[in-house]
Scaffold this active site. Structure first.
Site, PDB file in Angstrom:
ATOM      1  CB  CYS A  40      -0.965   0.027   1.233  1.00  0.00           C
ATOM      2  SG  CYS A  40      -1.632   1.219   1.648  1.00  0.00           S
ATOM      3  CG  HIS A  41       0.260   4.677  -2.396  1.00  0.00           C
ATOM      4  ND1 HIS A  41      -0.651   5.113  -3.203  1.00  0.00           N
ATOM      5  CD2 HIS A  41       1.298   4.876  -3.232  1.00  0.00           C
ATOM      6  CE1 HIS A  41      -0.294   5.185  -4.549  1.00  0.00           C
ATOM      7  NE2 HIS A  41       1.144   5.027  -4.502  1.00  0.00           N
ATOM      8  CB  THR A  42       0.557   3.627   4.464  1.00  0.00           C
ATOM      9  OG1 THR A  42      -0.655   4.301   3.861  1.00  0.00           O
ATOM     10  CG2 THR A  42       0.760   4.361   5.614  1.00  0.00           C
ATOM     11  CG  HIS A  79      -0.292  -1.660   6.393  1.00  0.00           C
ATOM     12  ND1 HIS A  79       0.500  -1.073   5.251  1.00  0.00           N
ATOM     13  CD2 HIS A  79      -1.468  -0.975   5.917  1.00  0.00           C
ATOM     14  CE1 HIS A  79       0.127  -0.135   4.504  1.00  0.00           C
ATOM     15  NE2 HIS A  79      -1.142   0.041   4.680  1.00  0.00           N
ATOM     16  CD  GLU A  80      -3.842  -3.591   1.284  1.00  0.00           C
ATOM     17  OE1 GLU A  80      -4.043  -2.321   1.285  1.00  0.00           O
ATOM     18  OE2 GLU A  80      -3.742  -3.843   0.358  1.00  0.00           O
ATOM     19  CB  CYS A 114      -9.096  -2.161  23.238  1.00  0.00           C
ATOM     20  SG  CYS A 114      -9.971  -0.457  23.868  1.00  0.00           S
ATOM     21  CB  CYS A 120     -11.084   3.035  24.599  1.00  0.00           C
ATOM     22  SG  CYS A 120     -11.288   2.885  23.167  1.00  0.00           S
ATOM     23  CB  CYS A 168     -13.786   0.163  21.636  1.00  0.00           C
ATOM     24  SG  CYS A 168     -12.222   0.390  20.781  1.00  0.00           S
ATOM     25  CB  CYS A 209      -9.388   1.807  19.063  1.00  0.00           C
ATOM     26  SG  CYS A 209      -8.648   1.008  20.617  1.00  0.00           S
ATOM     27  NE  ARG A 246      -7.414   7.377  18.006  1.00  0.00           N
ATOM     28  CZ  ARG A 246      -7.746   8.723  18.403  1.00  0.00           C
ATOM     29  NH1 ARG A 246      -7.150   9.908  17.942  1.00  0.00           N
ATOM     30  NH2 ARG A 246      -8.835   8.568  19.302  1.00  0.00           N
ATOM     31  CB  CYS A 285      -4.702  -1.436   4.345  1.00  0.00           C
ATOM     32  SG  CYS A 285      -4.450   0.657   4.146  1.00  0.00           S
ATOM     33  NE  ARG A 299      -3.658  -2.092  -1.886  1.00  0.00           N
ATOM     34  CZ  ARG A 299      -3.612  -0.758  -1.832  1.00  0.00           C
ATOM     35  NH1 ARG A 299      -2.821  -0.078  -2.955  1.00  0.00           N
ATOM     36  NH2 ARG A 299      -3.893  -0.017  -1.041  1.00  0.00           N
TER      37      ARG A 299
HETATM   38  P1  NAD Z   1      -3.270   6.956  -5.443  1.00  0.00           P
HETATM   39  O1  NAD Z   1      -2.097   7.799  -5.264  1.00  0.00           O
HETATM   40  O2  NAD Z   1      -3.283   5.638  -6.000  1.00  0.00           O
HETATM   41  O3  NAD Z   1      -4.364   7.772  -5.960  1.00  0.00           O
HETATM   42  C1  NAD Z   1      -4.654   9.248  -5.948  1.00  0.00           C
HETATM   43  C2  NAD Z   1      -5.100   9.670  -7.094  1.00  0.00           C
HETATM   44  O4  NAD Z   1      -5.623  11.137  -6.870  1.00  0.00           O
HETATM   45  C3  NAD Z   1      -4.177   9.591  -8.319  1.00  0.00           C
HETATM   46  O5  NAD Z   1      -4.654   8.854  -9.289  1.00  0.00           O
HETATM   47  C4  NAD Z   1      -3.755  11.164  -8.717  1.00  0.00           C
HETATM   48  O6  NAD Z   1      -3.632  11.580 -10.238  1.00  0.00           O
HETATM   49  C5  NAD Z   1      -5.195  11.653  -8.010  1.00  0.00           C
HETATM   50  N1  NAD Z   1      -5.018  13.155  -7.780  1.00  0.00           N
HETATM   51  C6  NAD Z   1      -3.975  13.786  -7.173  1.00  0.00           C
HETATM   52  N2  NAD Z   1      -4.304  15.125  -7.108  1.00  0.00           N
HETATM   53  C7  NAD Z   1      -5.646  15.294  -7.770  1.00  0.00           C
HETATM   54  C8  NAD Z   1      -6.337  16.493  -7.949  1.00  0.00           C
HETATM   55  N3  NAD Z   1      -6.081  17.687  -7.520  1.00  0.00           N
HETATM   56  N4  NAD Z   1      -7.668  16.418  -8.781  1.00  0.00           N
HETATM   57  C9  NAD Z   1      -7.902  15.232  -8.700  1.00  0.00           C
HETATM   58  N5  NAD Z   1      -7.168  14.105  -8.756  1.00  0.00           N
HETATM   59  C10 NAD Z   1      -5.985  14.142  -8.170  1.00  0.00           C
HETATM   60  O7  NAD Z   1      -3.582   6.930  -3.738  1.00  0.00           O
HETATM   61  P2  NAD Z   1      -4.483   5.749  -2.907  1.00  0.00           P
HETATM   62  O8  NAD Z   1      -3.526   4.522  -2.586  1.00  0.00           O
HETATM   63  O9  NAD Z   1      -5.635   5.766  -3.799  1.00  0.00           O
HETATM   64  O10 NAD Z   1      -4.865   6.539  -1.606  1.00  0.00           O
HETATM   65  C11 NAD Z   1      -5.663   8.037  -1.987  1.00  0.00           C
HETATM   66  C12 NAD Z   1      -5.515   8.643  -0.385  1.00  0.00           C
HETATM   67  O11 NAD Z   1      -6.324   8.008   0.810  1.00  0.00           O
HETATM   68  C13 NAD Z   1      -4.145   8.965  -0.145  1.00  0.00           C
HETATM   69  O12 NAD Z   1      -4.150  10.289   0.354  1.00  0.00           O
HETATM   70  C14 NAD Z   1      -3.909   7.916   0.933  1.00  0.00           C
HETATM   71  O13 NAD Z   1      -2.948   8.495   1.991  1.00  0.00           O
HETATM   72  C15 NAD Z   1      -5.272   8.099   1.511  1.00  0.00           C
HETATM   73  N6  NAD Z   1      -5.705   7.022   2.522  1.00  0.00           N
HETATM   74  C16 NAD Z   1      -6.505   7.384   3.809  1.00  0.00           C
HETATM   75  C17 NAD Z   1      -6.974   6.391   4.662  1.00  0.00           C
HETATM   76  C18 NAD Z   1      -7.891   6.787   5.625  1.00  0.00           C
HETATM   77  O14 NAD Z   1      -7.920   5.935   6.613  1.00  0.00           O
HETATM   78  N7  NAD Z   1      -8.587   8.240   5.755  1.00  0.00           N
HETATM   79  C19 NAD Z   1      -6.423   5.289   4.501  1.00  0.00           C
HETATM   80  C20 NAD Z   1      -5.802   4.877   3.403  1.00  0.00           C
HETATM   81  C21 NAD Z   1      -5.342   5.745   2.479  1.00  0.00           C
HETATM   82 ZN    ZN Z   2     -10.558   0.756  21.967  1.00  0.00          ZN
END
Ligand code: NAD
Ligand code: ZN
Length: 380
Positions: free
Chosen positions: A48-50, A70-71, A100, A103, A106, A114, A118, A178, A373
């Site tokens: 994953c990107h993270t 993590h995935e 958990c 808390c 939860c 959590c 968290r 994830c 993926r």
């Molecule tokens: P990704 O990089 O594969 O996809 C992001 C897309 O957004 C890309 O295709 C990119 O071209 C596009 N983009 C960028 N700027 C843009 C704009 N201004 N307008 C339109 N499109 C635009 O990323 P991903 O793996 O799909 O993750 C997406 C986001 O979700 C990331 O910021 C990630 O950190 C976040 N995320 C959040 C959580 C959460 O729990 N909130 C969990 C996982 C990931």
């Molecule tokens: Zn909890």
């Protein structure tokens, strides 16, 4: 194999010794689980990107050597003291954030944040004793997100483990631990589009396409994909995204373009980009009176969300969500069931597969923006 419960296990793990340097497959020692922990045998993991973001370690405190990942999907090998709801042999998804069950978060029906478990991206040790369970020649190798799934065996807090249907194929459902659940839940649990509504999805990466999959499941009639990268549009068609807007094709704000296309605004929008101007557009493009915008993307640390308050007074709604509002242990098993009863498709998210020995290829695909993926098979 004789039981190793209570003993150290030696196995292969992909160790990140330094920021941005290819991972190295090493033999690591994995200590037995302590109180409230479980040791898992990981069968499949994905990237994953993270993982890439913290491996590059640009702008955060670097924690190395570290085992990322993590995935994933795996099987419980042994359990520590006090663990009552998991047993060796259970099929599970480890999750980067926990539940958990005790808390105030939860106990709240509304929260999945959590307080005990968290997400913590800086911590490289287990909360029980502040130590790592991984070592090489007696020197610690640090954990990542409490999961570290780029290892044949890993130790995880039992509150970060969802027990799932043992019939579910782990090479598919591992992607639910994830990104896919995050996007899906953002739509199904937070945006909640009524049947027949119009939904805009900003950002067509894996998370945005999972949000689109949620819109399809909810019965949205129009799903409009917004992305600055037109290469994403082809893939997105498989996800029921039937209209596309590239903000770069217009010399006015994309929210105006969307309002024109939809007679005043979309019913729901889900932002999955991490880009602050996309977040503002995603809010401003929803219809007054009822529109709901949901922010999912993680913004850069200096970002400021700016809009005119009248946009809110005119009954537009703005929400944010973490892990799609799913409580990992309570809710993930039912997301797996959605896949099992063919309501949710996962195959279309899986564009690549590599053996564990070639895990660095998965990083290359992601760095080149190729596919969604990549599944990493631990037995190869
Ligand atoms: P990704 O990089 O594969 O996809 C992001 C897309 O957004 C890309 O295709 C990119 O071209 C596009 N983009 C960028 N700027 C843009 C704009 N201004 N307008 C339109 N499109 C635009 O990323 P991903 O793996 O799909 O993750 C997406 C986001 O979700 C990331 O910021 C990630 O950190 C976040 N995320 C959040 C959580 C959460 O729990 N909130 C969990 C996982 C990931
Ligand atoms: Zn909890």
């Amino acid at each position: 194999m004789a039981s190793k419960a209570g003993h150290v296990i030696k196995c292969r793990a992909a160790v990140a010794w330094e920021a941005g340097k290819p991972l190295v497959i090493e033999e690591v020692e994995v200590a037995p689980p302590q109180a409230m922990e479980v040791r898992l045998k990981i069968l499949f993991t994905s990237l994953c990107h993270t993982d890439v973001y913290f491996w590059e370690a640009k702008g955060q405190t670097p924690v190395f050597p570290r085992i990322f990942g993590h995935e994933a999907g795996g099987i419980v090998e042994s359990i520590g003291e006090g663990v009552t709801d998991l047993a060796p042999g259970d099929h599970v998804l480890p999750v980067f954030t926990g539940e958990c069950k005790e808390c105030e978060h939860c106990k709240s029906e509304e929260s999945n944040m959590c307080s005990l478990l968290r997400i913590n991206t800086e911590r490289g040790v287990m909360i029980n004793d502040g130590e790592s369970r991984f070592s090489i020649n007696g020197k610690p190798v640090y954990h990542f997100l409490g999961t570290s799934t780029f290892s044949e065996y890993t130790v995880v807090h039992s509150g970060c483990v969802a027990k799932i249907n043992p019939e579910a194929p782990l090479d598919k459902v591992c992607v639910l631990s994830c990104g896919i659940s995050t996007g899906l839940g953002a739509t199904l649990n937070v945006a909640k589009p009524p049947k027949g509504s119009t939904v805009a999805v900003f950002g067509l990466g894996a998370v945005g396409l999972a949000a689109a999959e949620g819109a399809r499941i909810a019965g949205a009639s129009r799903i409009i994909g917004v992305d600055v990268n037109p290469k994403r549009f082809d893939e997105a068609k498989k996800f029921g995204v039937n209209e596309f807007v590239n903000p770069k094709d217009y010399d006015r704000p994309v929210q105006e373009v969307l309002a024109e296309m939809t007679g005043g605004g979309v019913d729901r929008s889900i932002e999955c980009t991490g880009n602050i101007s996309a977040m503002i557009s995603a809010f401003e493009c929803v219809h007054d009176g009822w529109g709901v915008a949901v922010l999912v993307g993680v913004p850069n640390k200096d970002a400021v969300f700016q809009t005119h308050p009248l946009k809110l007074l005119n009954e537009r709604n703005l929400k944010g969500t973490f892990f799609g509002n799913y409580k990992p242990r309570s809710d993930l098993p039912s997301v797996v069931e959605k896949y099992m009863n063919k309501e949710l498709e996962l195959e279309k998210f899986i564009t690549h597969e590599v053996p564990f020995s070639e895990i660095n290829k998965a990083f290359d695909y992601m760095l080149q923006g190729e596919g969604l993926r990549c599944i990493i098979r631990m037995d190869a």
